[in-house]
Design a protein around this motif. Structure first.
Motif, PDB file in Angstrom:
ATOM      1  N   VAL A 133       1.237  -2.542  10.402  1.00 37.18           N
ATOM      2  CA  VAL A 133       0.291  -1.388  10.829  1.00 37.18           C
ATOM      3  C   VAL A 133       1.524  -0.353  11.876  1.00 37.18           C
ATOM      4  O   VAL A 133       2.333   0.067  11.540  1.00 37.18           O
ATOM      5  CB  VAL A 133      -1.399  -0.803  11.610  1.00 37.18           C
ATOM      6  N   LYS A 134       1.862  -1.577  12.959  1.00 32.02           N
ATOM      7  CA  LYS A 134       3.032  -1.117  13.858  1.00 32.02           C
ATOM      8  C   LYS A 134       4.514  -1.286  12.816  1.00 32.02           C
ATOM      9  O   LYS A 134       4.775   0.329  13.122  1.00 32.02           O
ATOM     10  CB  LYS A 134       3.086  -2.067  14.955  1.00 32.02           C
ATOM     11  N   ARG A 135       5.093  -2.153  12.272  1.00 27.63           N
ATOM     12  CA  ARG A 135       5.835  -1.806  11.075  1.00 27.63           C
ATOM     13  C   ARG A 135       5.978  -0.980  10.021  1.00 27.63           C
ATOM     14  O   ARG A 135       6.572   0.145   9.840  1.00 27.63           O
ATOM     15  CB  ARG A 135       5.918  -2.949  10.260  1.00 27.63           C
ATOM     16  N   CYS A 136       4.469  -0.318   9.681  1.00 32.02           N
ATOM     17  CA  CYS A 136       4.572   0.944   9.394  1.00 32.02           C
ATOM     18  C   CYS A 136       4.635   2.208   9.818  1.00 32.02           C
ATOM     19  O   CYS A 136       5.458   2.696   9.284  1.00 32.02           O
ATOM     20  CB  CYS A 136       3.147   1.248   7.935  1.00 32.02           C
ATOM     21  N   LEU A 137       4.223   2.402  11.022  1.00 33.36           N
ATOM     22  CA  LEU A 137       4.195   3.661  11.790  1.00 33.36           C
ATOM     23  C   LEU A 137       5.971   3.778  12.435  1.00 33.36           C
ATOM     24  O   LEU A 137       6.081   4.368  12.217  1.00 33.36           O
ATOM     25  CB  LEU A 137       3.153   3.607  12.564  1.00 33.36           C
ATOM     26  N   LYS A 138       6.615   2.379  12.671  1.00 27.70           N
ATOM     27  CA  LYS A 138       7.602   2.787  12.433  1.00 27.70           C
ATOM     28  C   LYS A 138       8.985   3.335  11.824  1.00 27.70           C
ATOM     29  O   LYS A 138       9.496   4.344  11.467  1.00 27.70           O
ATOM     30  CB  LYS A 138       8.288   1.065  13.504  1.00 27.70           C
ATOM     31  N   ARG A 139       8.556   2.249  10.438  1.00 27.13           N
ATOM     32  CA  ARG A 139       9.040   2.965   9.002  1.00 27.13           C
ATOM     33  C   ARG A 139       8.312   4.043   8.417  1.00 27.13           C
ATOM     34  O   ARG A 139       9.563   5.594   8.564  1.00 27.13           O
ATOM     35  CB  ARG A 139       9.149   2.348   7.912  1.00 27.13           C
ATOM     36  N   ALA A 140       7.672   4.194   9.055  1.00 29.23           N
ATOM     37  CA  ALA A 140       7.231   6.464   9.237  1.00 29.23           C
ATOM     38  C   ALA A 140       8.529   7.344   9.597  1.00 29.23           C
ATOM     39  O   ALA A 140       8.295   8.491   8.737  1.00 29.23           O
ATOM     40  CB  ALA A 140       5.630   6.862   9.388  1.00 29.23           C
ATOM     41  N   GLU A 141       8.493   6.838  10.770  1.00 27.76           N
ATOM     42  CA  GLU A 141      10.161   7.807  11.344  1.00 27.76           C
ATOM     43  C   GLU A 141      10.537   8.013  10.425  1.00 27.76           C
ATOM     44  O   GLU A 141      11.911   9.283  10.947  1.00 27.76           O
ATOM     45  CB  GLU A 141      10.294   6.758  12.765  1.00 27.76           C
ATOM     46  N   THR A 142      11.590   7.443   9.529  1.00 28.66           N
ATOM     47  CA  THR A 142      12.490   7.571   8.719  1.00 28.66           C
ATOM     48  C   THR A 142      12.215   7.191   7.609  1.00 28.66           C
ATOM     49  O   THR A 142      13.176   7.735   6.614  1.00 28.66           O
ATOM     50  CB  THR A 142      13.647   6.141   9.321  1.00 28.66           C
ATOM     51  N   SER A 143      11.253   6.510   6.805  1.00 30.70           N
ATOM     52  CA  SER A 143      10.704   6.505   5.518  1.00 30.70           C
ATOM     53  C   SER A 143      10.980   7.323   4.348  1.00 30.70           C
ATOM     54  O   SER A 143      11.303   7.665   3.103  1.00 30.70           O
ATOM     55  CB  SER A 143       9.770   5.729   5.276  1.00 30.70           C
ATOM     56  N   GLY A 144       9.971   8.605   4.749  1.00 29.48           N
ATOM     57  CA  GLY A 144       9.676   9.418   4.221  1.00 29.48           C
ATOM     58  C   GLY A 144       8.619   9.894   3.177  1.00 29.48           C
ATOM     59  O   GLY A 144       8.334   9.985   2.100  1.00 29.48           O
ATOM     60  N   ARG A 145       8.186   7.486   3.488  1.00 30.53           N
ATOM     61  CA  ARG A 145       6.725   7.619   2.190  1.00 30.53           C
ATOM     62  C   ARG A 145       5.725   8.534   1.893  1.00 30.53           C
ATOM     63  O   ARG A 145       5.080   8.631   3.532  1.00 30.53           O
ATOM     64  CB  ARG A 145       6.909   6.336   2.095  1.00 30.53           C
ATOM     65  N   VAL A 146       5.235   8.848   1.500  1.00 35.37           N
ATOM     66  CA  VAL A 146       3.833   9.787   0.819  1.00 35.37           C
ATOM     67  C   VAL A 146       3.074   8.961   2.085  1.00 35.37           C
ATOM     68  O   VAL A 146       1.442   8.957   2.296  1.00 35.37           O
ATOM     69  CB  VAL A 146       4.067  10.412   0.048  1.00 35.37           C
ATOM     70  N   ASP A 147       2.802   7.449   1.711  1.00 33.38           N
ATOM     71  CA  ASP A 147       2.035   7.058   2.237  1.00 33.38           C
ATOM     72  C   ASP A 147       2.388   5.612   3.860  1.00 33.38           C
ATOM     73  O   ASP A 147       1.582   4.586   4.109  1.00 33.38           O
ATOM     74  CB  ASP A 147       1.572   5.297   1.189  1.00 33.38           C
ATOM     75  N   ASP A 148       2.891   6.506   3.998  1.00 35.26           N
ATOM     76  CA  ASP A 148       3.505   6.080   5.863  1.00 35.26           C
ATOM     77  C   ASP A 148       3.052   7.460   6.632  1.00 35.26           C
ATOM     78  O   ASP A 148       3.486   7.733   7.108  1.00 35.26           O
ATOM     79  CB  ASP A 148       5.221   5.928   6.233  1.00 35.26           C
ATOM     80  N   ASN A 149       1.431   6.926   6.746  1.00 38.30           N
ATOM     81  CA  ASN A 149       0.925   7.286   7.927  1.00 38.30           C
ATOM     82  C   ASN A 149      -0.401   6.693   8.377  1.00 38.30           C
ATOM     83  O   ASN A 149      -0.378   6.314   7.553  1.00 38.30           O
ATOM     84  CB  ASN A 149       0.429   9.000   7.106  1.00 38.30           C
ATOM     85  N   ALA A 150      -0.861   7.157   9.641  1.00 34.05           N
ATOM     86  CA  ALA A 150      -1.796   6.509  10.006  1.00 34.05           C
ATOM     87  C   ALA A 150      -3.019   6.523   9.002  1.00 34.05           C
ATOM     88  O   ALA A 150      -3.671   5.120   8.846  1.00 34.05           O
ATOM     89  CB  ALA A 150      -2.713   7.130  11.374  1.00 34.05           C
ATOM     90  N   GLU A 151      -3.544   7.464   8.473  1.00 29.24           N
ATOM     91  CA  GLU A 151      -5.082   7.300   7.777  1.00 29.24           C
ATOM     92  C   GLU A 151      -4.431   6.370   6.441  1.00 29.24           C
ATOM     93  O   GLU A 151      -5.096   5.052   5.998  1.00 29.24           O
ATOM     94  CB  GLU A 151      -5.070   9.073   7.599  1.00 29.24           C
TER      95      GLU A 151
END
Ligand SMILES: Nc1ncnc2c1ncn2[C@@H]1O[C@H](COP(=O)(O)OP(=O)(O)OP(=O)(O)O)[C@@H](O)[C@H]1O
Ligand SMILES: Nc1nc2c(ncn2[C@@H]2O[C@H](COP(=O)(O)O)[C@@H](O)[C@H]2O)c(=O)[nH]1
Ligand SMILES: [Mg+2]
Length: 208
Positions: free
Chosen positions: A139-157
Motif C-alpha cells: 500500500v505504501k509503495r503504491c500510494l507513493k507511486r500514485a504521486e507521479t504515475s497517473g495510473r487510474v488504479d493508483d488510489n487508496a480505494e
C-alpha cells in the motif's frame, strides 16, 4: 458477469519454434515486478511484457474494448483472461520476430486457470518468480507511486480492491507453481539492489 470476448485466431507457430525460456513474474500490486524487470532486461536482454501495460495501451488506443477494460481495472478486478492472453500472444510474436532471447511475463498469471491456459496454448513457463511483500508495504509503495504515475488504479480505494483480488485470485497461483516445482519465492521487502542480487542468483542458472 464478465463481458463475453471473441477470441482471435492467432498463429503462434513462430513462438513455438523459437522455444525461448518464459518466466512468469508474480507479486502483489506494488511488489516491485516492473522495477525488477527493468533490471533483468538490462542484464539479460530479455523481452519484458507487462500484462497491465498491454491493457493500459489497449485503453489508450481508444478502442471500444479499451473502454470496457478501463472500468474493470478501475474497479481493481481482473479483466477476462482471454483478452490478456491474446494481447500477450500478439506481443510475444512481435518480440520473437525481433529475435527475443526469452520472456518476462510481468503480472501474469493472475489466476491459476489463466496460467494453465497460457501453458496449454503457448508453452510451459520455465519459472515463476514471486516477489513476496507485506500488504502494508504494498500500500505504501503504491500510494507513493500514485504521486507521479497517473495510473487510474493508483488510489487508496482501488489499491485496497487490487489487494483483495490478489489475495483471492493470485495467491493460489503461488501454491500452484510451487507444486510444479517451478516457483522461486523472493523476499522483496528490502532495497531494489538487494532483491536484484537474489534474482540474479536464480536467472544466472538459466541465462549463462
Ligand atoms: N524494493 C523496493 N523498495 C522500495 N520501493 C520500491 C521497491 N521496488 C519498487 N519500488 C517502488 O514501488 C512502486 C511499485 O513498484 P513497481 O511499479 O515495480 O511494482 P509492480 O509490482 O510493477 O506494481 P503493479 O503491479 O501495480 O504494476 C514504484 O514506485 C517503485 O519505484
Ligand atoms: N485478468 C487479468 N487482469 C490483468 C492481468 N494483468 C493486469 N490485469 C489488469 O490490469 C490491472 C493492472 O495490472 P498491473 O500488473 O499493472 O498492476 C490489474 O489490476 C488488472 O485489472 C492479467 O494477467 N490477467
Ligand atoms: Mg507493474
Amino acid at each position: 458477469m464478465a463481458p463475453t470476448v471473441e477470441r482471435k485466431q492467432i498463429d503462434i507457430t513462430p513462438l513455438k519454434k523459437a522455444n525461448v525460456p518464459i518466466i512468469f513474474i508474480v507479486g502483489g500490486p506494488g511488489s516491485g515486478k516492473g522495477t525488477q524487470c527493468e533490471r533483468i532486461v538490462k542484464k539479460y536482454g530479455l523481452s519484458h511484457l507487462s500484462s497491465g501495460d498491454l491493457l493500459r495501451d489497449e485503453v489508450k488506443s481508444g478502442s471500444a474494448r479499451g473502454g470496457q477494460l478501463t472500468k474493470i481495472m478501475e474497479a481493481g478486478e481482473l479483466v477476462p483472461l482471454e483478452v490478456v492472453l491474446d494481447l500477450v500472444k500478439e506481443a510475444m510474436l512481435k518480440e520473437v520476430a525481433k529475435g527475443s532471447k526469452g520472456f518476462l511475463i510481468d503480472g501474469y498469471p493472475r489466476e491459476v486457470k489463466q496460467g494453465d491456459q497460457f501453458e496449454a496454448e503457448i508453452m510451459p513457463a520455465r519459472l515463476a518468480l514471486y516477489f513476496e511483500v507485506a500488504e502494508e508495504t504494498l500500500v505504501k509503495r503504491c500510494l507513493k507511486r500514485a504521486e507521479t504515475s497517473g495510473r487510474v488504479d493508483d488510489n487508496a480505494e482501488t489499491i485496497k480492491k487490487r489487494l483483495k483480488t490478489f489475495m483471492q485470485s493470485t495467491t493460489p497461483v503461488v501454491d500452484h507453481y510451487a507444486k510444479k516445482g517451478k516457483l522461486v519465492k523472493i523476499n522483496a521487502e528490502g532495497g531494489v539492489d538487494e532483491i536484484f542480487g537474489v534474482v540474479q542468483q536464480h536467472l544466472d542458472k538459466i541465462f549463462k
